[in-house]
Structure formats: C-alpha cells, structure tokens
Design a protein around this motif. Structure first.
Motif, PDB file in Angstrom:
ATOM      1  N   HIS A   1       2.922   2.968 -17.607  1.00 23.66           N
ATOM      2  CA  HIS A   1       2.553   3.842 -16.486  1.00 23.66           C
ATOM      3  C   HIS A   1       2.598   3.166 -15.131  1.00 23.66           C
ATOM      4  O   HIS A   1       2.556   3.862 -14.111  1.00 23.66           O
ATOM      5  CB  HIS A   1       1.142   4.400 -16.714  1.00 23.66           C
ATOM      6  CG  HIS A   1       0.992   5.171 -17.983  1.00 23.66           C
ATOM      7  ND1 HIS A   1       1.625   6.382 -18.189  1.00 23.66           N
ATOM      8  CD2 HIS A   1       0.292   4.911 -19.115  1.00 23.66           C
ATOM      9  CE1 HIS A   1       1.313   6.834 -19.401  1.00 23.66           C
ATOM     10  NE2 HIS A   1       0.516   5.965 -19.981  1.00 23.66           N
ATOM     11  N   LEU A   2       2.679   1.833 -15.088  1.00 22.05           N
ATOM     12  CA  LEU A   2       2.604   1.148 -13.797  1.00 22.05           C
ATOM     13  C   LEU A   2       3.757   0.173 -13.591  1.00 22.05           C
ATOM     14  O   LEU A   2       3.671  -0.713 -12.749  1.00 22.05           O
ATOM     15  CB  LEU A   2       1.268   0.395 -13.686  1.00 22.05           C
ATOM     16  CG  LEU A   2       0.004   1.247 -13.804  1.00 22.05           C
ATOM     17  CD1 LEU A   2      -1.235   0.367 -13.797  1.00 22.05           C
ATOM     18  CD2 LEU A   2      -0.078   2.274 -12.687  1.00 22.05           C
ATOM     19  N   THR A   3       4.846   0.343 -14.344  1.00 26.25           N
ATOM     20  CA  THR A   3       5.986  -0.548 -14.177  1.00 26.25           C
ATOM     21  C   THR A   3       6.658  -0.313 -12.828  1.00 26.25           C
ATOM     22  O   THR A   3       6.644   0.786 -12.295  1.00 26.25           O
ATOM     23  CB  THR A   3       7.019  -0.328 -15.294  1.00 26.25           C
ATOM     24  OG1 THR A   3       7.342   1.067 -15.372  1.00 26.25           O
ATOM     25  CG2 THR A   3       6.481  -0.780 -16.624  1.00 26.25           C
ATOM     26  N   GLY A   4       7.241  -1.373 -12.303  1.00 22.67           N
ATOM     27  CA  GLY A   4       7.929  -1.287 -11.020  1.00 22.67           C
ATOM     28  C   GLY A   4       7.044  -1.563  -9.831  1.00 22.67           C
ATOM     29  O   GLY A   4       7.542  -1.726  -8.719  1.00 22.67           O
TER      30      GLY A   4
ATOM     31  N   ARG B   1       0.804  -1.229   0.000  1.00 19.58           N
ATOM     32  CA  ARG B   1       0.000   0.000   0.000  1.00 19.58           C
ATOM     33  C   ARG B   1       0.833   1.273   0.000  1.00 19.58           C
ATOM     34  O   ARG B   1       0.409   2.299  -0.531  1.00 19.58           O
ATOM     35  CB  ARG B   1      -0.948   0.010   1.204  1.00 19.58           C
ATOM     36  CG  ARG B   1      -0.258  -0.006   2.565  1.00 19.58           C
ATOM     37  CD  ARG B   1      -1.270  -0.253   3.685  1.00 19.58           C
ATOM     38  NE  ARG B   1      -0.657  -0.199   5.006  1.00 19.58           N
ATOM     39  CZ  ARG B   1      -0.019  -1.207   5.569  1.00 19.58           C
ATOM     40  NH1 ARG B   1       0.112  -2.356   4.908  1.00 19.58           N
ATOM     41  NH2 ARG B   1       0.512  -1.093   6.769  1.00 19.58           N
ATOM     42  N   SER B   2       2.052   1.224   0.541  1.00 19.82           N
ATOM     43  CA  SER B   2       2.881   2.422   0.580  1.00 19.82           C
ATOM     44  C   SER B   2       3.330   2.860  -0.810  1.00 19.82           C
ATOM     45  O   SER B   2       3.725   4.015  -1.009  1.00 19.82           O
ATOM     46  CB  SER B   2       4.102   2.188   1.475  1.00 19.82           C
ATOM     47  OG  SER B   2       4.886   1.116   0.983  1.00 19.82           O
ATOM     48  N   SER B   3       3.281   1.954  -1.794  1.00 16.36           N
ATOM     49  CA  SER B   3       3.707   2.286  -3.156  1.00 16.36           C
ATOM     50  C   SER B   3       2.605   2.935  -3.987  1.00 16.36           C
ATOM     51  O   SER B   3       2.863   3.395  -5.093  1.00 16.36           O
ATOM     52  CB  SER B   3       4.170   1.010  -3.877  1.00 16.36           C
ATOM     53  OG  SER B   3       5.233   0.382  -3.187  1.00 16.36           O
ATOM     54  N   PHE B   4       1.387   2.982  -3.455  1.00 18.25           N
ATOM     55  CA  PHE B   4       0.241   3.469  -4.222  1.00 18.25           C
ATOM     56  C   PHE B   4      -0.194   4.832  -3.686  1.00 18.25           C
ATOM     57  O   PHE B   4      -1.091   4.937  -2.850  1.00 18.25           O
ATOM     58  CB  PHE B   4      -0.906   2.460  -4.153  1.00 18.25           C
ATOM     59  CG  PHE B   4      -0.644   1.190  -4.911  1.00 18.25           C
ATOM     60  CD1 PHE B   4      -1.216   0.977  -6.154  1.00 18.25           C
ATOM     61  CD2 PHE B   4       0.205   0.215  -4.392  1.00 18.25           C
ATOM     62  CE1 PHE B   4      -0.961  -0.194  -6.863  1.00 18.25           C
ATOM     63  CE2 PHE B   4       0.458  -0.959  -5.093  1.00 18.25           C
ATOM     64  CZ  PHE B   4      -0.114  -1.157  -6.327  1.00 18.25           C
TER      65      PHE B   4
ATOM     66  N   PRO C   1       4.276  -3.992  -7.732  1.00 19.10           N
ATOM     67  CA  PRO C   1       3.951  -5.428  -7.657  1.00 19.10           C
ATOM     68  C   PRO C   1       2.711  -5.736  -8.482  1.00 19.10           C
ATOM     69  O   PRO C   1       1.665  -5.111  -8.321  1.00 19.10           O
ATOM     70  CB  PRO C   1       3.706  -5.655  -6.163  1.00 19.10           C
ATOM     71  CG  PRO C   1       4.419  -4.537  -5.477  1.00 19.10           C
ATOM     72  CD  PRO C   1       4.340  -3.365  -6.402  1.00 19.10           C
ATOM     73  N   ALA C   2       2.831  -6.710  -9.383  1.00 17.02           N
ATOM     74  CA  ALA C   2       1.764  -6.963 -10.351  1.00 17.02           C
ATOM     75  C   ALA C   2       0.454  -7.372  -9.689  1.00 17.02           C
ATOM     76  O   ALA C   2      -0.624  -6.920 -10.088  1.00 17.02           O
ATOM     77  CB  ALA C   2       2.213  -8.044 -11.335  1.00 17.02           C
ATOM     78  N   ALA C   3       0.513  -8.252  -8.698  1.00 19.23           N
ATOM     79  CA  ALA C   3      -0.714  -8.695  -8.043  1.00 19.23           C
ATOM     80  C   ALA C   3      -1.394  -7.545  -7.315  1.00 19.23           C
ATOM     81  O   ALA C   3      -2.625  -7.472  -7.251  1.00 19.23           O
ATOM     82  CB  ALA C   3      -0.416  -9.840  -7.078  1.00 19.23           C
ATOM     83  N   ALA C   4      -0.607  -6.638  -6.756  1.00 18.24           N
ATOM     84  CA  ALA C   4      -1.180  -5.467  -6.086  1.00 18.24           C
ATOM     85  C   ALA C   4      -1.841  -4.538  -7.095  1.00 18.24           C
ATOM     86  O   ALA C   4      -2.907  -3.960  -6.828  1.00 18.24           O
ATOM     87  CB  ALA C   4      -0.093  -4.720  -5.315  1.00 18.24           C
ATOM     88  N   VAL C   5      -1.225  -4.378  -8.268  1.00 22.17           N
ATOM     89  CA  VAL C   5      -1.841  -3.578  -9.326  1.00 22.17           C
ATOM     90  C   VAL C   5      -3.160  -4.198  -9.758  1.00 22.17           C
ATOM     91  O   VAL C   5      -4.167  -3.500  -9.965  1.00 22.17           O
ATOM     92  CB  VAL C   5      -0.881  -3.444 -10.530  1.00 22.17           C
ATOM     93  CG1 VAL C   5      -1.598  -2.837 -11.728  1.00 22.17           C
ATOM     94  CG2 VAL C   5       0.324  -2.598 -10.154  1.00 22.17           C
ATOM     95  N   ALA C   6      -3.182  -5.519  -9.885  1.00 23.14           N
ATOM     96  CA  ALA C   6      -4.428  -6.193 -10.260  1.00 23.14           C
ATOM     97  C   ALA C   6      -5.510  -5.958  -9.215  1.00 23.14           C
ATOM     98  O   ALA C   6      -6.668  -5.680  -9.553  1.00 23.14           O
ATOM     99  CB  ALA C   6      -4.182  -7.683 -10.436  1.00 23.14           C
ATOM    100  N   ALA C   7      -5.156  -6.061  -7.937  1.00 19.87           N
ATOM    101  CA  ALA C   7      -6.131  -5.805  -6.872  1.00 19.87           C
ATOM    102  C   ALA C   7      -6.660  -4.381  -6.938  1.00 19.87           C
ATOM    103  O   ALA C   7      -7.862  -4.136  -6.775  1.00 19.87           O
ATOM    104  CB  ALA C   7      -5.491  -6.073  -5.511  1.00 19.87           C
ATOM    105  N   ALA C   8      -5.765  -3.423  -7.188  1.00 20.22           N
ATOM    106  CA  ALA C   8      -6.176  -2.020  -7.251  1.00 20.22           C
ATOM    107  C   ALA C   8      -7.086  -1.752  -8.440  1.00 20.22           C
ATOM    108  O   ALA C   8      -8.111  -1.070  -8.319  1.00 20.22           O
ATOM    109  CB  ALA C   8      -4.937  -1.129  -7.315  1.00 20.22           C
TER     110      ALA C   8
END
Length: 304
Positions: free
Chosen positions: A185-188, A72-75, A190-197
C-alpha cells in the motif's frame, strides 16, 4: 525494531560506495538497535510501557520529520488512514509489547524474539497474500518457533520469562503484518518519510493513553536519558541510517543487520546491566538466528 518493513524503490549499486563503509554502518546499526533493548530495561520501570512508547514515537518522528517535510507533496489526505494503521501495527503496539516485556525479562529476550520479524513477514505473505513460502522457509519457521518455545521455557532470576517471550513474539508477528502492508500500500514513497508519517500518527494516537498512565512519582535522570536515547538515537537516527543503507545496497543486504541486533543486545546488557546470558537464551538465540539465516532468499544469504 522491525528491519524489514520498508523498502526503497531505487536501490543504488553498492559498487559506488567504499567497501569499508557498509560493514561499518551495519555494525553500528546493529549496536544501536541492540542498545534499544537495554534502554527499555532502564526506562520502562520508571515510565511504564505506554508513556515510554509515546516518548519513543514522538522523538523518533521529530528526528525524521525533515524527510516527511521534503516529500510532503506525495502524502495526500487519502493516504493518512493507511499510514495510521501501519503505524499502529508496525510501531505503537510492538513498541508497547517490547516495553512491557522489558520490565519482566532480560534485554536479550526481546532482541531474540524481535529477530523473528523477518520470518513472520514471509508467513503473513503466505497466509494472507497467497505468496509461496517454500520448504526451506517452512523449515526455518518451524525451527524459529522451537527456539521461541525454548526461550519461553527459561527463567531469569528464578522467575519465568514465558509471558515476556510471548509479548516479543507477538510484536514480531505484528512487524510481519506491517511489513506486508507497507509493501502493498505504500510502495513508491520515500521510506524515511513513510517512517516519519507512521511514527507521527502513532504518537498522536498513543498520546491519550500515555497521559492517562503517566507515572505520579518523579522520574530520575537515568530513565529520562534512556528514553531520549531510545527515541532519538535508536528510532529516529537508526531508521534514517537504515533507509540510507536500503537505498545504497538494497533491502536484501541491509536486512542482514537482523543477525547483529540480539548479539549486541545481550552484550550491552551483560556489560552495563550485569544481565547474564542464560542457557535457554543461548540455545533459543542459536535456533532463531539460524532459522532467520535459513529463511533468507539466496541473494540475501550471499550478501551476508
């Protein structure tokens, strides 16, 4: 389902994993994603496209939420509009199109058109981002489009499936747009976290439409079970497995699951729904899957 939209920044060498595990997981993932089209065939007539998509998005996000919470700190706040847009293009609208098509055509039609997402990713990169497409990929795209035309010309139970094929093809094209947006736009992250978001944003945006179109008649147990399986297993759990595969063996090898999804979709629908494999589906599937194989970069083809 799009299998080319997210990548992991640090793939791990496949030599660290037992040789039998990767084929087993790829086969299982193909079976699960193939089943998603069968589940849509069961649930879409009872729920309607938008309520079914809402359930799928929300349940999938729920399964993947631990990944988002951990990262969550990365978003930051400025990232969420991009996540919402990617969610709409890469999840909400394609899921709705496939659910709409599932009410009008056999499960194999959606699965076959879904496999075009890999080629559409290359086409969007060429059209909008200036990437070279190459002669082989150009031929692959042309072959794939011929396959779509053949598929659209077919019939199921005496009725045309052209609109269902068009909806699935448009969904695959949107997957191609979403994949390119994620890469740029979303590289770097975590892929699973991006999917959840992205699933969470899509679920929130779709909620008013799902409420407005929620069916007035009671929904049976079978459609509820199909919808729950579609969201929790075919979306949440399957995405988690897929991103784990990307992390371990790299995106080029993980995307080979694309070849398995239509085969399993047709098999599940034949075994459990008594849906036949029509000549147009067989010809179109051969053309489209062949075009996907031809359009893969050399490393990906060797890995499959």
């Amino acid at each position: 389902m799009s299998v080319s939209g997210l990548t992991h920044p640090h793939p791990v060498s496949p030599s660290l994993t037992r040789a039998w595990l990767t084929p087993l997981e790829l086969g299982g993932l193909g079976a699960v994603w193939g089943a998603s089209f069968m589940f849509m065939r069961i649930a879409a007539p009872a729920f309607g496209p938008l309520p079914l998509v809402e359930l799928r998005l929300a349940l999938g996000a729920l399964v993947l939420m631990p990944f988002l919470w951990r990262a969550r700190s990365s978003f930051g706040p400025g990232l969420w509009p991009k996540l919402a847009l990617v969610g709409v293009l890469n999840s909400a609208i394609p899921f709705a199109l496939f659910a709409w098509a599932a009410r009008r055509a056999p499960a194999g039609v959606g699965a076959i058109t879904n496999s075009m997402a890999v080629l559409f990713t290359a086409l969007v990169a060429f059209l909008f981002y200036g990437e070279r497409i190459g002669v082989k990929r150009a031929v692959a795209l042309l072959t794939g489009f011929v396959g779509v035309v053949v598929l659209a010309s077919g019939k199921a139970a005496g009725e045309s499936i052209a609109w269902a094929a068009a909806a699935g093809t448009l969904a695959a094209f949107l997957y191609g747009i979403g994949a390119n947006m994620v890469r740029r736009h979303l590289t770097g992250l975590p892929a699973a976290a991006v999917a959840a978001a992205t699933l969470s944003c899509s679920a929130l945006l779709m909620l008013p439409f799902a409420i407005a179109t929620w069916p007035a008649e009671p929904i049976g147990v079978r459609p509820w079970l199909a919808a729950a399986s579609l969201g929790m297993v075919c979306t949440g759990f399957a995405y988690a497995v897929y991103y784990r595969l990307i992390q371990r063996i790299g995106a080029a090898r993980a995307v080979s699951v694309t070849y398995l999804v239509p085969l399993f979709a047709v098999a599940w629908a034949w075994l459990l729904l008594d849906e036949p494999l029509t000549p147009s589906m067989l010809i179109a599937g051969t053309l489209i899957l062949g075009s996907v194989a031809l359009g893969q970069p050399p490393a990906a083809r060797k890995a499959t």
